[in-house]
Design a protein around this motif. Structure first.
Motif, PDB file in Angstrom:
ATOM      1  N   PRO A 128       1.147  -1.331  -0.074  1.00 18.61           N
ATOM      2  CA  PRO A 128       0.397   0.183  -0.139  1.00 18.61           C
ATOM      3  C   PRO A 128       0.969   1.410  -0.398  1.00 18.61           C
ATOM      4  O   PRO A 128       2.026   1.143   0.574  1.00 18.61           O
ATOM      5  CB  PRO A 128      -0.858  -0.531   1.033  1.00 18.61           C
ATOM      6  CG  PRO A 128      -0.525  -2.063   1.797  1.00 18.61           C
ATOM      7  CD  PRO A 128       0.343  -2.211   1.393  1.00 18.61           C
ATOM      8  N   ALA A 129       0.390   2.514  -0.414  1.00 19.22           N
ATOM      9  CA  ALA A 129       1.062   4.174  -0.910  1.00 19.22           C
ATOM     10  C   ALA A 129       2.014   3.915   0.345  1.00 19.22           C
ATOM     11  O   ALA A 129       3.036   4.382   0.174  1.00 19.22           O
ATOM     12  CB  ALA A 129       0.208   4.944  -1.498  1.00 19.22           C
ATOM     13  N   ASN A 130       0.841   4.429   2.171  1.00 23.08           N
ATOM     14  CA  ASN A 130       2.017   4.630   2.884  1.00 23.08           C
ATOM     15  C   ASN A 130       3.129   3.799   3.285  1.00 23.08           C
ATOM     16  O   ASN A 130       3.988   4.227   3.417  1.00 23.08           O
ATOM     17  CB  ASN A 130       1.024   4.943   3.796  1.00 23.08           C
ATOM     18  CG  ASN A 130       0.709   3.783   4.527  1.00 23.08           C
ATOM     19  OD1 ASN A 130       0.130   2.455   3.361  1.00 23.08           O
ATOM     20  ND2 ASN A 130      -0.383   2.994   4.986  1.00 23.08           N
ATOM     21  N   ILE A 131       2.684   1.999   2.899  1.00 22.54           N
ATOM     22  CA  ILE A 131       4.254   1.637   3.113  1.00 22.54           C
ATOM     23  C   ILE A 131       5.141   1.293   2.262  1.00 22.54           C
ATOM     24  O   ILE A 131       6.226   1.034   2.834  1.00 22.54           O
ATOM     25  CB  ILE A 131       3.259  -0.006   3.703  1.00 22.54           C
ATOM     26  CG1 ILE A 131       2.364  -0.071   4.997  1.00 22.54           C
ATOM     27  CG2 ILE A 131       4.774  -0.711   3.664  1.00 22.54           C
ATOM     28  CD1 ILE A 131       1.691  -0.782   4.894  1.00 22.54           C
ATOM     29  N   TRP A 132       4.121   1.896   0.805  1.00 18.03           N
ATOM     30  CA  TRP A 132       5.847   1.899  -0.028  1.00 18.03           C
ATOM     31  C   TRP A 132       6.428   3.132   0.542  1.00 18.03           C
ATOM     32  O   TRP A 132       7.528   2.528   0.514  1.00 18.03           O
ATOM     33  CB  TRP A 132       5.358   2.186  -1.359  1.00 18.03           C
ATOM     34  CG  TRP A 132       6.298   2.366  -2.187  1.00 18.03           C
ATOM     35  CD1 TRP A 132       5.646   3.308  -2.851  1.00 18.03           C
ATOM     36  CD2 TRP A 132       6.912   1.877  -2.971  1.00 18.03           C
ATOM     37  NE1 TRP A 132       6.963   3.546  -4.297  1.00 18.03           N
ATOM     38  CE2 TRP A 132       7.786   2.637  -3.643  1.00 18.03           C
ATOM     39  CE3 TRP A 132       7.892   0.495  -2.140  1.00 18.03           C
ATOM     40  CZ2 TRP A 132       9.195   1.657  -4.386  1.00 18.03           C
ATOM     41  CZ3 TRP A 132       9.185  -0.129  -3.140  1.00 18.03           C
ATOM     42  CH2 TRP A 132       9.254   0.778  -4.379  1.00 18.03           C
ATOM     43  N   LYS A 133       6.424   4.125   1.253  1.00 12.04           N
ATOM     44  CA  LYS A 133       6.524   4.967   1.300  1.00 12.04           C
ATOM     45  C   LYS A 133       8.145   5.610   2.429  1.00 12.04           C
ATOM     46  O   LYS A 133       8.626   5.378   2.255  1.00 12.04           O
ATOM     47  CB  LYS A 133       6.190   6.058   1.862  1.00 12.04           C
ATOM     48  CG  LYS A 133       6.052   7.511   1.307  1.00 12.04           C
ATOM     49  CD  LYS A 133       5.200   8.611   1.223  1.00 12.04           C
ATOM     50  CE  LYS A 133       3.889   9.697   0.534  1.00 12.04           C
ATOM     51  NZ  LYS A 133       2.973  10.077   0.845  1.00 12.04           N
ATOM     52  N   HIS A 134       7.030   4.502   3.468  1.00 11.39           N
ATOM     53  CA  HIS A 134       7.966   3.794   4.832  1.00 11.39           C
ATOM     54  C   HIS A 134       9.223   3.112   4.440  1.00 11.39           C
ATOM     55  O   HIS A 134      10.230   3.434   4.188  1.00 11.39           O
ATOM     56  CB  HIS A 134       7.629   3.109   5.752  1.00 11.39           C
ATOM     57  CG  HIS A 134       7.972   2.124   6.549  1.00 11.39           C
ATOM     58  ND1 HIS A 134       7.981   2.749   7.787  1.00 11.39           N
ATOM     59  CD2 HIS A 134       8.570   1.399   7.071  1.00 11.39           C
ATOM     60  CE1 HIS A 134       9.106   1.944   8.710  1.00 11.39           C
ATOM     61  NE2 HIS A 134       9.007   0.711   8.074  1.00 11.39           N
TER      62      HIS A 134
ATOM     63  N   ARG B 227      12.198   4.860   2.587  1.00 16.15           N
ATOM     64  CA  ARG B 227      12.670   5.321   3.310  1.00 16.15           C
ATOM     65  C   ARG B 227      13.486   4.955   4.047  1.00 16.15           C
ATOM     66  O   ARG B 227      15.230   5.153   4.678  1.00 16.15           O
ATOM     67  CB  ARG B 227      11.946   6.180   4.383  1.00 16.15           C
ATOM     68  CG  ARG B 227      12.561   7.735   5.231  1.00 16.15           C
ATOM     69  CD  ARG B 227      11.078   8.295   6.087  1.00 16.15           C
ATOM     70  NE  ARG B 227       9.711   8.262   5.855  1.00 16.15           N
ATOM     71  CZ  ARG B 227       8.742   7.715   6.369  1.00 16.15           C
ATOM     72  NH1 ARG B 227       9.521   6.935   7.239  1.00 16.15           N
ATOM     73  NH2 ARG B 227       7.725   7.911   5.773  1.00 16.15           N
TER      74      ARG B 227
ATOM     75  N   THR C  70      -6.034  -4.541  10.971  1.00 13.44           N
ATOM     76  CA  THR C  70      -4.485  -3.191  10.063  1.00 13.44           C
ATOM     77  C   THR C  70      -3.341  -4.106  12.042  1.00 13.44           C
ATOM     78  O   THR C  70      -3.528  -3.888  12.940  1.00 13.44           O
ATOM     79  CB  THR C  70      -4.877  -1.735  11.355  1.00 13.44           C
ATOM     80  OG1 THR C  70      -6.088  -1.993  12.599  1.00 13.44           O
ATOM     81  CG2 THR C  70      -5.993  -1.565  10.296  1.00 13.44           C
TER      82      THR C  70
ATOM     83  N   VAL D 182       4.264  -1.911  10.839  1.00 11.48           N
ATOM     84  CA  VAL D 182       3.407  -0.734   9.911  1.00 11.48           C
ATOM     85  C   VAL D 182       2.161  -1.751  10.012  1.00 11.48           C
ATOM     86  O   VAL D 182       2.603  -3.068  10.081  1.00 11.48           O
ATOM     87  CB  VAL D 182       3.715  -0.965   8.323  1.00 11.48           C
ATOM     88  CG1 VAL D 182       4.562   0.603   8.443  1.00 11.48           C
ATOM     89  CG2 VAL D 182       4.555  -2.294   7.676  1.00 11.48           C
TER      90      VAL D 182
END
Ligand code: ADP
Length: 887
Positions: A318-324, A327, A506, A514
């Protein structure tokens, strides 16, 4: 080269000015003269002379240098114009100041100089201009002091006086002990310098010779002249006319030079050391890369990270995890592979890339009939259980995202819990993963360790999902009743979150950090017992009990499922090995006494292994036979060994012998083979009789995580003070039952004819000891009450308990028998032990419905309300209760 003999110094010398420089005696310099006045001087005084003449070299200081120079004394020897000036001779350190002819810059002449001779002269004419230049090699000879300076044409001439000592003066001075000490010190320092220089460049041999041959006062000049020292220091050396001053100054300078060389050397070594280390590393890396390229093995770290990134891109995060993740990847890129955090950071990213964020197994249209067939095919019996599973699947078919309860199979080991769960996965066309929770006491086992810990890792669920690599498997939480809580947190509460459809969307693993969506996973749990499962967890699950099999069921399971599977696993078939039904029965009776079929399967596997060895032996014997045609084969031998009849076969000439054995007769398991492979029988029907052969022993029925069991209770009396001793890893409840039982027996001693009157104390000067074998297995629960009373009555009355009778039931202080749990398992256990009569609380009658009819029909079930009835059934000839008893 300077020699030891002082030179003849003329009264007048032509003066060559040395700008900011000093020529010391013994030193040799090469100068180039371009300035018209010096060219004139060289031409007239040296070039045109027949015999080599001497000139004086006098240091001259620049005006700016003079402004700060310590030797400047303005006014002394003031302007003299063309006529020249008279400088006060002998007063060392003073300088003569003279204006140039045109009155421009004043020249600061030093008052002392060195007489020099030319060792070599060469004349040159510059081409277009025709300007003449000279190159002169000069050797300094001895010090002089300027008495008077005057101009001769374009250059200066000075009246000079000698400063160095005469030969006799020198010889006298050399006797001075101070001078001797000083010169020794100088020589030692000089020697040290030479040896340091020698290590650096091996060309100082000549200097060493100098040290031996040249007088020390000259050596001082020569040494100092070879260093680069400041103009001031050169001047002060020149001014050191006194030998002692000269030597001590020279020693100081030589020593300083020596130290500076040593320090410089140290620094160079250090720098070189560092350089060479990094250079070496660089070189090795280059080589490694070359080797890898040569081998076509290009996966070095950089490529690795690129590959990792590609894998991460394809993981469908998912997008937010990809960002993480990105990083974290950036952090990894900045790290060296040798750095401490590198490998843990990498392992974390690998996990992120491996987790099935999107990947699912395609769910096919569920065919309920096929699912039922598959369940029937894999499992014998279990009709109710299979029915419940089909219902569960039907609900899923109608409403795929229905949040049905989690199925939990409860039963002893080996009753098919795991294989049922995997059948569910098969029916749904999903992958199956088993996660063992047995012995999990740490919450981190479920939820993972935070990454700040060394050696941290994800919890078992996330790890399982990584292994199965789809996000919708059937996940079996095995032995959910074996989790326990202690100081390291409560795994059950973490499981609660996992099983809660509201929360598991979640799920937060501490390591992963995450959220991960567990809502697509189908959870199935197993447990041996229901009791230890925490109630909130039990509340989320639908319990399906699998109580264990009767011997008949086991036989069917073995014949239909276990034997074919075991044969296949060992590469055999019924052509090689046959296990007749009668033998399987024997295995069930004599070698296994379990609720499930796990040991049965193990014993069958042992038989299959033994058969496989024989078949393999035959195989090799036959292959051998093709070549050398032996008449007897191992097959015949083995038949002999097994005691079978040997038939002599007549083999017609010319027939291939190997054909005869192509279809060998199968190995049929018989009783001797059973004993040979499985050992002597482990259980038999006489066990109970043997154990209750003396008074004080009774037979109880208990319920354990392995299903129902027969539990003997042993009591004995000895001299003592009326204490009760209890052993056999007993819990509090069972201890209290023992106390209760003893109280009841003592209270009824007279009625039971255990003592003549009711006022006699049964425990008078004796202790009672009650033991529950096996001593290492922990036991608890109230259901041993009736067994305890029976055992005590048997002890006090010296009468044996019936060996064919087993009992279970809780008792009250007043002698009532209360119902207990696990009746089906207990009855099955009694049947397994060959017990014929079972005493049960009357209120357990309803539970008998669960017991298979064939078992019930083989048993005498005795239902009781009061303990007196128990005793009546337990003893041969009934209980000796007095008719006047107050029942
Ligand atoms: P559990 O998980 O209850 O400890 P398993 O599922 O591992 O037991 O079963 C042990 C073995 O017994 C497996 O090989 C299983 O296939 C077999 N088994 C158990 N019950 C049955 C049954 N009713 N029919 C066929 N095989 C069975």
């Amino acid at each position: 080269m300077a020699d030891a003999v002082p030179v003849e110094l003329p009264g007048r010398l032509a003066i060559l000015p040395f700008r900011n420089k000093v020529l010391l005696p013994g030193a040799i310099v090469r100068i180039r003269c371009t300035n018209p006045s010096s060219v004139k001087l060289v031409e007239q005084e040296l070039w045109q002379r027949e015999e080599k003449g001497l000139i004086g070299v006098l240091p001259v200081r620049d005006s700016e240098a003079a402004a700060v120079g310590s030797l400047l004394s303005p006014g002394v020897g003031s302007d003299s114009g063309e006529g020249g000036s008279k400088a006060p001779g002998g007063s060392g350190g003073e300088s003569t100041k003279q204006d140039t002819k045109n009155g421009k810059e004043p020249i600061h002449w030093h008052s002392r100089g060195v007489a020099a001779r030319a060792l070599h002269l060469s004349r040159g004419v510059e081409k277009p201009s025709g300007r003449v230049t000279y190159i002169v090699v000069l050797e300094g000879l001895c010090r002089f002091s300027v008495q008077e300076l005057s101009a001769r044409g374009s250059y200066h001439v000075a009246r000079v006086s000698r400063l160095d000592m005469t030969k006799t003066e020198l010889e006298q001075a050399e006797q001075d002990p101070d001078l001797i000490a000083l010169s020794r010190q100088f020589k030692a320092t000089a020697m040290e310098l030479i040896s340091v220089l020698e290590q650096k460049q091996k060309t100082v041999g000549r200097t060493k010779v100098l040290l031996e041959t040249v007088p020390v006062y000259r050596l001082a000049d020569i040494f100092v002249a070879s260093f680069e020292i400041s103009f001031e220091e050169q001047l002060s050396m020149l001014d050191s006319v006194d030998l002692k001053v000269r030597l001590s100054k020279a020693t100081e300078l030589v020593d300083r030079h020596l130290q500076s060389i040593l320090v410089a050397e140290k620094i160079t070594q250090k720098v070189e050391g560092q350089l060479s280390k990094s250079q070496k590393e660089f070189l090795l890396r280059q080589q490694m890369r070359a080797i890898k390229e040569e081998l076509g093995d290009n996966d070095d770290d950089e490529d690795d990270v690129v590959a990792l990134e590609r894998k991460m891109q394809n993981a469908g995060m998912p997008a937010n995890i990809w960002k993480h993740a990105q990083r974290e990847l950036r952090r990894l890129r900045k790290m060296q592979p040798q750095q401490p955090g590198y490998s843990s950071s990498r392992a974390y990213l690998e996990l992120l890339a491996d987790l099935p964020w999107q990947k699912v197994s395609e769910e096919m249209e569920l065919d309920l009939r096929a699912a039922k067939e598959s369940l029937d095919h894999d499992h014998y019996g279990l009709t109710k259980v299979k029915q419940r599973i089909i219902e569960y699947l039907a609900v899923r078919k109608l409403k795929p995202d229905a949040r049905g309860p989690v199925l939990c199979f409860v039963g002893p080991p080996g009753v098919g819990k795991t294989s049922l769960a995997s059948s569910i996965a098969k029916a749904l066309n999903r992958k199956f993963i088993r996660i063992s929770l047995g012995g999990v006491k740490d919450e981190a086992d479920i939820r993972g360790h935070r990454r700040t810990y060394i050696g941290s890792m994800p919890g078992r669920l996330i790890d399982g999902l990584k292994r199965v690599s789809v996000s919708n498997p059937v996940m079996l939480l095995d032995e959910i009743d074996k989790t326990g809580s202690d100081v390291r947190g409560d795994p059950a509460s973490a499981l609660l979150e996992v099983l809660d459809p509201e929360q598991n969307k979640t799920f937060n693993d501490h390591y992963l950090n995450v959220p991960f969506d567990l809502s697509k996973v189908i959870f199935v749990a197993t447990a041996n017992r229901m009791l230890p499962i925490p109630p909130p967890l039990l509340d989320r699950m639908e319990v399906i009990e699998l109580p264990g099999y009767t011997p008949e069921e086991k036989l069917k399971i073995a014949m239909r499922h276990l034997i074919p599977r075991v044969l296949e696993q060992h590469g055999l078939s019924s052509t090689y090995l046959q296990i007749p039904e009668a033998m399987v029965k024997l295995i069930i009776e004599r070698y296994t006494r379990e609720a499930g079929v796990r040991n049965l399967e193990r014993n069958l596997a042992a038989l299959a292994r033994a058969a496989a060895v024989k078949v393999a032996e035959q195989d090799s014997a036959l292959r051998l036979g093709k070549e050398i045609q032996p008449i007897t084969t191992t097959l015949l031998d083995s038949r002999l060994a097994d005691g079978g009849e040997v038939e002599m076969e007549v083999i017609p000439m010319g027939q291939d012998i190997s054909n005869t054995y192509e279809n060998p007769s199968p190995l049929i398991v018989d009783e001797p083979m059973l004993e040979k492979v499985l050992g002597p029988p482990r259980f038999d029907d006489t066990e109970t009789a043997d154990r209750v052969a003396s008074p004080g022993v009774s037979v109880g029925l208990v319920w354990t995580s392995f299903g129902g069991e027969v539990q003997f209770v042993e009591a004995t009396a000895m001299v003592g003070k009326g204490d009760l001793h209890l052993t056999g890893q007993l819990g509090d409840v069972i201890k209290e039952s023992a106390q209760l039982a003893l109280t009841w027996v003592r209270a009824r001693a007279a009625d039971l004819k255990l003592s003549p009157t009711s006022d006699i104390n049964l425990l008078e000067s004796r202790d009672i000891h009650i033991h529950f074998p096996a001593g290492a297995v922990p036991k608890d629960g109230p259901s041993a009450g009736v067994t305890l009373v029976t055992s005590l009555v048997s002890l006090f009355s010296h009468r044996k308990v019936r060996a064919d009778t087993a009992m279970t039931g809780e008792m009250t202080l007043r002698g009532l028998v209360l119902p207990v749990g696990g009746i089906k398992d207990k009855v099955l256990a009694a049947h397994r032990y060959g017990i014929k009569r079972v005493i049960l609380p009357e209120r357990n009658l309803k539970d008998l419905a669960e017991v298979p009819a064939p078992i019930l029909s083989g048993l005498e079930i005795l239902l009781v309300k009061r303990i007196e009835e128990v005793l009546d059934h337990a003893f041969e000839g009934g209980c000796p209760l007095r008719p006047q008893s107050k029942l």
